[in-house]
Design an enzyme around this catalytic site. Structure first.
Site, PDB file in Angstrom:
ATOM      1  N   GLN A 102      12.270  12.905 177.097  1.00  0.00           N
ATOM      2  CA  GLN A 102      12.372  13.221 178.533  1.00  0.00           C
ATOM      3  C   GLN A 102      11.693  12.120 179.342  1.00  0.00           C
ATOM      4  OE1 GLN A 102      11.537  17.738 179.230  1.00  0.00           O
ATOM      5  NE2 GLN A 102      10.500  17.201 177.317  1.00  0.00           N
ATOM      6  N   HIS A 120      16.358  11.905 180.458  1.00  0.00           N
ATOM      7  CA  HIS A 120      16.112  11.886 181.916  1.00  0.00           C
ATOM      8  C   HIS A 120      16.214  10.475 182.472  1.00  0.00           C
ATOM      9  CE1 HIS A 120      13.848  15.996 181.822  1.00  0.00           C
ATOM     10  NE2 HIS A 120      15.160  16.131 181.817  1.00  0.00           N
TER      11      HIS A 120
HETATM   12  N1  APR Z   1      -1.367  14.983 173.132  1.00  0.00           N
HETATM   13  C1  APR Z   1      -0.507  16.023 173.004  1.00  0.00           C
HETATM   14  N2  APR Z   1      -0.022  16.728 174.064  1.00  0.00           N
HETATM   15  C2  APR Z   1      -0.437  16.350 175.293  1.00  0.00           C
HETATM   16  C3  APR Z   1      -1.333  15.276 175.501  1.00  0.00           C
HETATM   17  C4  APR Z   1      -1.798  14.580 174.351  1.00  0.00           C
HETATM   18  N3  APR Z   1      -2.650  13.540 174.437  1.00  0.00           N
HETATM   19  N4  APR Z   1      -1.562  15.165 176.841  1.00  0.00           N
HETATM   20  C5  APR Z   1      -0.820  16.130 177.441  1.00  0.00           C
HETATM   21  N5  APR Z   1      -0.148  16.853 176.511  1.00  0.00           N
HETATM   22  C6  APR Z   1       0.777  17.961 176.738  1.00  0.00           C
HETATM   23  C7  APR Z   1       0.351  18.936 177.821  1.00  0.00           C
HETATM   24  O1  APR Z   1      -0.447  19.983 177.262  1.00  0.00           O
HETATM   25  C8  APR Z   1       1.720  19.465 178.301  1.00  0.00           C
HETATM   26  O2  APR Z   1       2.113  20.608 177.551  1.00  0.00           O
HETATM   27  O3  APR Z   1       2.000  17.397 177.174  1.00  0.00           O
HETATM   28  C9  APR Z   1       2.689  18.323 178.002  1.00  0.00           C
HETATM   29  C10 APR Z   1       3.150  17.593 179.255  1.00  0.00           C
HETATM   30  O4  APR Z   1       3.908  18.499 180.026  1.00  0.00           O
HETATM   31  P1  APR Z   1       4.538  18.007 181.417  1.00  0.00           P
HETATM   32  O5  APR Z   1       3.495  17.277 182.193  1.00  0.00           O
HETATM   33  O6  APR Z   1       5.206  19.206 182.017  1.00  0.00           O
HETATM   34  O7  APR Z   1       5.617  16.918 180.997  1.00  0.00           O
HETATM   35  P2  APR Z   1       7.078  17.179 180.423  1.00  0.00           P
HETATM   36  O8  APR Z   1       7.131  18.402 179.577  1.00  0.00           O
HETATM   37  O9  APR Z   1       7.524  15.910 179.813  1.00  0.00           O
HETATM   38  O10 APR Z   1       7.936  17.415 181.780  1.00  0.00           O
HETATM   39  C11 APR Z   1       9.338  17.538 181.615  1.00  0.00           C
HETATM   40  O11 APR Z   1       9.535  17.511 184.034  1.00  0.00           O
HETATM   41  O12 APR Z   1       8.845  16.590 185.990  1.00  0.00           O
HETATM   42  C12 APR Z   1       9.889  16.611 185.079  1.00  0.00           C
HETATM   43  O13 APR Z   1      11.445  14.942 184.633  1.00  0.00           O
HETATM   44  C13 APR Z   1      10.095  15.250 184.477  1.00  0.00           C
HETATM   45  O14 APR Z   1      10.645  14.690 182.201  1.00  0.00           O
HETATM   46  C14 APR Z   1       9.777  15.453 183.013  1.00  0.00           C
HETATM   47  C15 APR Z   1      10.009  16.940 182.824  1.00  0.00           C
END
Ligand code: APR
Length: 250
Positions: A102, A120
């Site tokens: 993503q 994405h």
């Molecule tokens: N190791 C493992 N997991 C982690 C770490 C780490 N160092 N740091 C953060 N996380 C986890 C968080 O706990 C969370 O569950 O990664 C996840 C990030 O979630 P989001 O910030 O929601 O990102 P994502 O799931 O990629 O969002 C999906 O939303 O805003 C849109 O298009 C955008 O592609 C993105 C989509």
């Protein structure tokens, strides 16, 4: 407990040539790129309703481009971390067949994975909203915002904004990979954005083992994931890689 699950994951990966990684922003946090919804995430700084919807872009492309430039400078200076390099190594060893991401940061490709599905889009390519012409970002003069196409249309990164459809090619490839995998490593995603969050569910229905790697539980953990490796993606993926390398020696 966690060591056993690391070993269990290494065994599942070692036995399979059909491992698919499904990644989110969390895998790149240790490369210095904030995620979206974690503490200090991007959506705390930029309201997604004002910066991340296609309507917001059409209403004020210059304003959205100022955020995109700030993000772009951060992405250009970021490097793969051990989680990215472990997945690239596991592809070289013949276990990881593809990465569905993503993320728009290109770090999986920079780490060496060759089959990366950018669900994405990517910050490295721009598209004209008038004529559809695509450009590599480095071909375009970004001194004046928003950048314009030769046809004078406004250029936008191929990043998928809220309200935009997923690129058909990426969607179909991701579905195909999810339906035909034996293990899906679901790494660093809160799994709240659709239709991306349906991908692990599809893999589960097709009989794959779903292994989550995340700092915390998500809405997948209870009903979709077979087990969760809770902690830092870079430490966990490096441990899984070490486990697979050990099994290959036996
Ligand atoms: N190791 C493992 N997991 C982690 C770490 C780490 N160092 N740091 C953060 N996380 C986890 C968080 O706990 C969370 O569950 O990664 C996840 C990030 O979630 P989001 O910030 O929601 O990102 P994502 O799931 O990629 O969002 C999906 O939303 O805003 C849109 O298009 C955008 O592609 C993105 C989509």
């Amino acid at each position: 407990m966690k060591e056993d699950l690391i070993q269990k994951t290494a065994q599942a990966v070692f036995r399979s040539k059909k491992v698919v990684a499904f990644t989110g922003a969390g895998i790149s946090v240790e490369s210095g790129i904030p995620d979206f919804r974690g503490a200090g995430g991007l959506w705390e700084k930029f309201d997604p309703a004002e910066y991340a919807t296609i309507e917001a872009f059409h209403a004020n492309p210059q304003k959205v481009w100022t955020m995109l430039m700030e993000m772009g400078n951060l992405l250009e200076s970021s490097k793969p971390n051990p989680a990215h390099t472990a997945l690239a190594q596991l592809e070289k060893m013949g276990h990881v067949r593809s990465v569905i991401t993503q993320n728009i940061d290109h770090l999986h490709q920079d780490a060496g994975n060759t089959r990366v599905i950018e669900y994405h889009g990517s910050h490295k390519r721009l598209v004209c909203l008038t004529c559809g012409q695509q450009y590599a970002k480095e071909e375009v003069n970004l001194d004046a915002l928003p950048p314009l196409c030769r046809c004078k249309g406004v250029l936008k990164p191929t990043v998928i904004f809220f309200g935009e459809p997923i690129p058909t090619g990426a969607h179909l490839q991701a579905m195909e990979e999810a339906r035909d995998c034996e293990v899906m490593l679901v790494i660093g995603t809160s799994a709240v954005v659709s239709p991306a969050c349906d991908i692990p569910v599809l893999a589960k229905r097709a009989g794959a083992a779903i292994v989550e790697v995340n700092l915390e539980e998500t809405q997948l953990t209870r009903y979709v994931s077979d087990w969760i490796l809770q902690g830092s993606a870079s430490q966990i993926l490096q441990s899984v890689l070490d486990g697979v390398a050990g099994l290959r020696k036996t």
